[in-house]
Motif scaffolding. Structure first.
Motif, short mmCIF file in Angstrom:
data_model
loop_
_atom_site.label_atom_id
_atom_site.label_comp_id
_atom_site.label_asym_id
_atom_site.label_seq_id
_atom_site.Cartn_x
_atom_site.Cartn_y
_atom_site.Cartn_z
N VAL A 1 -52.99 -22.04 62.95
CA VAL A 1 -52.56 -20.90 62.74
C VAL A 1 -52.34 -20.39 61.17
N ASN A 2 -52.95 -19.41 60.63
CA ASN A 2 -52.79 -19.02 59.42
C ASN A 2 -51.58 -18.06 58.91
N ASP B 1 -57.10 -12.76 67.77
CA ASP B 1 -56.79 -14.14 68.45
C ASP B 1 -57.72 -15.13 67.85
N GLY B 2 -58.81 -14.74 67.35
CA GLY B 2 -59.78 -15.62 66.70
C GLY B 2 -59.55 -15.92 65.39
#
Length: 219
Positions: free
Chosen positions: A61-62, A71-72
């Protein structure tokens, strides 16, 4: 015929302070003073973003950059932004140069949105200009305060604050002090500490506040 870019022309005509002007050679044209410029330190936050892109972890997760994503992990453009873009294109704006302080209507509406229906705004005690990004705004504000406020006026930044705030203000010529903001034991606002530092600061001091979504804490 030798063709030079604008940057090359500027470089060819530049002599660093304290250095005698030397005859120009092809090598000097390509390097010159640039060879004396040290490599800047990498940005810690953008480094995290780079590490994220290079990671092969499945559930990564960034959290480095505060932007809406789907979500991508792809940047998510808000429908309101898309609609605003559509309306601007339909109006056929002429892309004229803006005044030096920005678009007057934009600044007026931005101030109304930020400060609401308040007496200082109605009385003309709040001023604003349009800038290039938040970093640009900080730099312009720092330059303005350093030039026109009494020498020795300090600017107070929150503890913690975004990494570029302190160097921006120091490079503008301001003394940077800190005010209490985050209670690290609870990850909440240290309101008492904040108010104590605010009251203790000399009259005329500058406080750099994050109007919303405090960076980097979110508090």
């Amino acid at each position: 015929m030798l063709k030079l870019s604008t940057l090359a022309v500027v470089a060819l005509g530049y002599t660093p302070p304290g250095r005698a002007r030397q005859p120009l050679t092809p090598h000097a044209a390509s390097s010159g003073y640039i060879a004396d410029i040290p490599q800047g330190a990498p940005d810690a936050i953008l480094g995290i973003a780079q590490a994220f892109r290079e990671s092969n972890a499945e559930n990564k997760v960034n959290l480095a950059v505060g932007a809406y994503r789907d979500d991508g992990g792809v940047p998510f453009v808000l429908p309101s932004v898309s609609e605003a873009e559509r309306r601007i294109l339909e109006r056929g704006e002429k892309k004229e140069y803006a005044p030096i302080d920005g678009l007057a209507d934009y600044t007026k509406l931005a101030l109304q949105f930020a400060y609401g229906d308040c007496a200082p705004l109605k009385e003309g005690r709040i001023a604003g200009v349009q800038t290039l990004s938040g970093t640009g705004a900080c730099r312009i504000a720092g330059e303005f305060y350093a030039r026109f406020l009494p020498e020795g006026t300090a600017i107070y930044a929150s503890d913690p604050t975004w990494g570029n705030h302190i160097p921006i203000m120091k490079l503008a010529g301001l003394e940077v002090k800190r005010y209490k903001y985050l209670d690290r034991a609870t990850n909440t606002l240290d309101f008492d500490g904040f108010m104590s530092d605010l009251e203790a600061a000399p009259s005329g001091s500058i406080f750099l506040l994050h109007a919303c979504a405090h960076n980097p804490t979110g508090v």
